[in-house]
Every structure is written in structure tokens, then in C-alpha cells.
Design a protein around this motif. Structure first.
Motif, short mmCIF file in Angstrom:
data_model
loop_
_atom_site.label_atom_id
_atom_site.label_comp_id
_atom_site.label_asym_id
_atom_site.label_seq_id
_atom_site.Cartn_x
_atom_site.Cartn_y
_atom_site.Cartn_z
N ILE A 49 0.58 7.83 -6.95
CA ILE A 49 -0.62 7.00 -6.82
C ILE A 49 -0.69 6.42 -5.41
N TYR A 50 -1.84 6.58 -4.77
CA TYR A 50 -2.10 5.97 -3.47
C TYR A 50 -3.00 4.76 -3.69
N PHE A 51 -2.70 3.65 -2.99
CA PHE A 51 -3.38 2.40 -3.33
C PHE A 51 -3.29 1.38 -2.19
N PHE A 52 -4.11 0.36 -2.31
CA PHE A 52 -3.96 -0.91 -1.58
C PHE A 52 -3.82 -2.00 -2.64
N SER A 53 -2.99 -3.01 -2.36
CA SER A 53 -2.87 -4.11 -3.32
C SER A 53 -2.66 -5.43 -2.58
N THR A 105 5.87 9.14 3.34
CA THR A 105 6.90 9.95 2.69
C THR A 105 8.05 9.10 2.14
N ARG A 106 7.91 7.76 2.22
CA ARG A 106 9.00 6.90 1.73
C ARG A 106 9.20 7.07 0.22
N PRO A 107 10.41 6.82 -0.27
CA PRO A 107 10.70 6.96 -1.69
C PRO A 107 9.86 6.01 -2.54
N PHE A 108 9.68 6.37 -3.81
CA PHE A 108 8.91 5.50 -4.70
C PHE A 108 9.50 5.59 -6.10
N ARG A 109 9.30 4.55 -6.88
CA ARG A 109 9.72 4.53 -8.27
C ARG A 109 8.62 5.13 -9.12
N ARG A 110 8.98 6.01 -10.03
CA ARG A 110 7.98 6.69 -10.84
C ARG A 110 7.36 5.75 -11.87
N LYS A 111 8.12 4.75 -12.33
CA LYS A 111 7.56 3.83 -13.31
C LYS A 111 8.05 2.42 -13.05
N SER A 150 0.84 -1.20 0.00
CA SER A 150 0.00 0.00 0.00
C SER A 150 0.87 1.24 0.00
N ARG A 151 0.29 2.34 -0.40
CA ARG A 151 0.87 3.67 -0.22
C ARG A 151 -0.28 4.61 0.06
N GLN A 152 -0.16 5.34 1.17
CA GLN A 152 -1.23 6.25 1.55
C GLN A 152 -0.69 7.68 1.64
N ILE A 153 -1.59 8.64 1.70
CA ILE A 153 -1.24 10.04 1.51
C ILE A 153 -0.26 10.57 2.55
N HIS A 154 -0.24 9.96 3.73
CA HIS A 154 0.63 10.47 4.80
C HIS A 154 2.06 9.92 4.70
N LEU A 211 -4.59 -7.59 -7.26
CA LEU A 211 -5.68 -6.62 -7.25
C LEU A 211 -5.14 -5.32 -6.69
N ILE A 212 -5.39 -4.22 -7.39
CA ILE A 212 -4.93 -2.90 -6.96
C ILE A 212 -6.15 -1.99 -6.83
N PHE A 213 -6.36 -1.42 -5.65
CA PHE A 213 -7.46 -0.48 -5.44
C PHE A 213 -6.88 0.92 -5.24
N ILE A 214 -7.30 1.88 -6.07
CA ILE A 214 -6.75 3.23 -6.04
C ILE A 214 -7.49 4.07 -5.00
N THR A 215 -6.72 4.68 -4.10
CA THR A 215 -7.32 5.54 -3.07
C THR A 215 -7.02 7.02 -3.30
#
Length: 276
Positions: A80-84, A21-27, A15-19, A37-41
Motif C-alpha cells: 500500500i502506498y499512502f500519505f498519513s 524500497t525500504r522494508p515494510f510490515r505486511r500486517k 508515507s510510502r511511495q512507489i519509488h 488520516l490515511i490517504f491511499i495513493t
């Protein structure tokens, strides 16, 4: 394929949520050996599944099948914020007293991308699934499998409510309720058709599509479940149980019971009352 017959293995949740701040890969471009299954939040970006690009929106659900090339490209300013959940499954059934394990299907009956309506209950289940996985308290493996099943049921119900044929689903539920109310009787297709104001052919076809069983098969399963209760109580003979459930032929009742349970009524009694 019925969800009641699916046995799941969860590889991991993410998951990644709005609060955060950890790094992420853009693509990310990848294929997976399992289902996801990916749910977009929230957030913005694009998800491409099998060469078809979708702009993400809150409330969207993506289903990635095994070995399907897909990419996830997220905005730098608003990721993108999500649960998967990543999982595999097999189809397991118990028929005529024997277990059967079938290789998993390549695809569940879920669209690669869809915008869910009234998605808040699904979001809550997804959050519970991911939180339980991350907490890793004793028994979390079993609990998360159960929550995944709940999630798939919720997705099915959400789809059913949006289906133009939802009215037919409600009629099928009324048929099942009628069966429960008349479990001690013999109910005929013409009788049910008259109650539901549907032709016998259309009712039979609709019932089979929605439940996976013919009307007679389903009614017999309801009766056999009730028969097991009566047998375990131990105060009725097989003939009396059959009569209490509207079977005029004790031997026909026993054949149906064995077909559903894999054992005869008398064997069921011995195993559940005397333990042998």
C-alpha cells in the motif's frame, strides 16, 4: 464544532511511495491514542476499522479515531502506498473577550472510509503536508498545522460538492454575497427569501445547518468586522459607524459589537488606536 475553532497538534506524518524500497510490515494491528488520516495513493491490501474490512483503492481516505482497533494488511508484491498524518486537537474559541478551551471531540465529522472523487487537490495538499514535516525547516511545526487545516477544509469542500444538497450551499453563498452588497442596509428574512426563491423557514434552517449561525447572527458578524475597519480609520464616531452600517440605534449597535468582540466600540477604539 467549526474548523476555525480547532487547534491542532501533529504527532508525526508518514508515507510510502512507489519509488521507495525500504522494508515494510505486511500486517499491523493497533489502537492509537490520537487521530490519524490515511490517504491511499496506490498499491493493494485491506484496512479494517472497527471490525469492518475495506479493500484499498487509489483515492481512498481512511479516518482512524482514538482507541479504535484497526489493522492494515498490505500485499507483498504491491504494498500500500499512502500519505498519513497523526494528530490531536482541542476546540479553542474567543467569546466575549475570553478564551475558552474545550476537550476534543472523540470524532471529526469524517467517515471511517470513503472513496474520494476529484481527489487530486487533496493528494497535493497531503504531499505538501508530509514533505514539509519531513524537511523540518524552521517553523515547520506551525506550517504543518496550517496545512492540516487546509486539508480538512479541502475534504469538507470535496464532500460538499458531492452532496445532493450542494445547490443549497450555493444558495447560502449567494445570501452571504447579498449581505456584503447590502452591508449598509437592514436586510430582512422575507427580503432574502424572495431573492433566493426559498421559504423563510427553509432558508433559515438551511443557513443555520451550513454556517452554524442564524442569518441575523451572521449578518451582524459581517457588519461588526466592517465596523472594526471604520473605527480603526479613526475618522468616525460610534454613532456614525452605526449609521453607516444600517443600525438606527447606536446603543443596540454597541451591544452587538460587545457581544461579538467582547469589548465596546469605544474600548476597541482606545485599545487599537491609543494602546490602552
Amino acid at each position: 464544532m467549526h474548523i476555525k475553532n480547532l487547534f491542532f497538534h501533529i504527532h508525526y506524518c508518514n508515507s510510502r511511495q512507489i519509488h521507495e524500497t525500504r522494508p515494510f510490515r505486511r500486517k499491523v494491528v493497533r489502537t492509537l491514542p490520537h487521530h490519524e488520516l490515511i490517504f491511499i495513493t496506490g498499491g493493494s491490501g485491506d484496512i479494517t476499522v472497527d471490525q469492518k474490512k475495506y479493500s484499498v483503492k487509489k483515492g481512498m481516505l481512511f479516518y482512524i479515531c482514538p482507541e479504535v482497533l484497526h489493522s492494515i494488511e498490505t500485499s507483498r508484491e504491491e504494498p500500500i502506498y499512502f500519505f498519513s498524518v497523526h494528530f490531536s486537537y482541542a476546540e479553542v474559541s474567543f467569546e466575549e473577550g475570553k478564551w475558552a478551551v474545550r476537550d476534543e471531540k472523540k470524532m471529526l465529522p469524517i467517515q471511517p472510509a470513503q472513496e474520494l472523487k476529484d481527489y487530486y487537490p487533496i493528494e497535493d495538499i497531503f504531499k505538501k503536508l508530509v514533505d514539509t514535516w519531513n524537511a523540518k525547516l524552521p517553523g515547520y511545526e506551525f506550517i504543518t498545522k496550517t496545512i492540516l487545516q487546509q486539508l480538512l477544509v479541502a475534504l469538507y469542500q470535496n464532500k460538499r460538492r458531492q452532496n445532493p444538497n450542494y445547490a443549497n450551499s450555493l444558495k447560502v453563498e449567494r445570501v452571504i454575497a447579498y449581505m456584503h452588497q447590502h452591508i449598509q442596509q437592514r436586510v430582512t428574512l422575507p427580503e432574502l427569501s424572495a431573492v433566493m426563491h426559498m421559504s423563510p423557514f427553509y432558508l433559515s434552517r438551511t443557513f443555520k445547518i451550513i454556517t452554524g449561525y442564524s442569518i441575523i447572527e451572521y449578518f451582524n458578524r459581517i457588519k461588526i468586522d466592517k465596523a472594526k475597519e471604520l473605527i480603526v480609520e479613526g475618522d468616525k464616531k460610534v454613532k456614525e459607524v452605526a449609521q453607516a452600517l444600517g443600525f438606527t440605534d447606536e446603543f443596540y449597535f454597541s451591544r452587538i459589537f460587545k457581544k461579538v468582540e467582547g469589548v465596546s466600540p469605544s474600548e476597541f477604539y482606545r485599545k487599537n488606536i491609543h494602546g490602552f
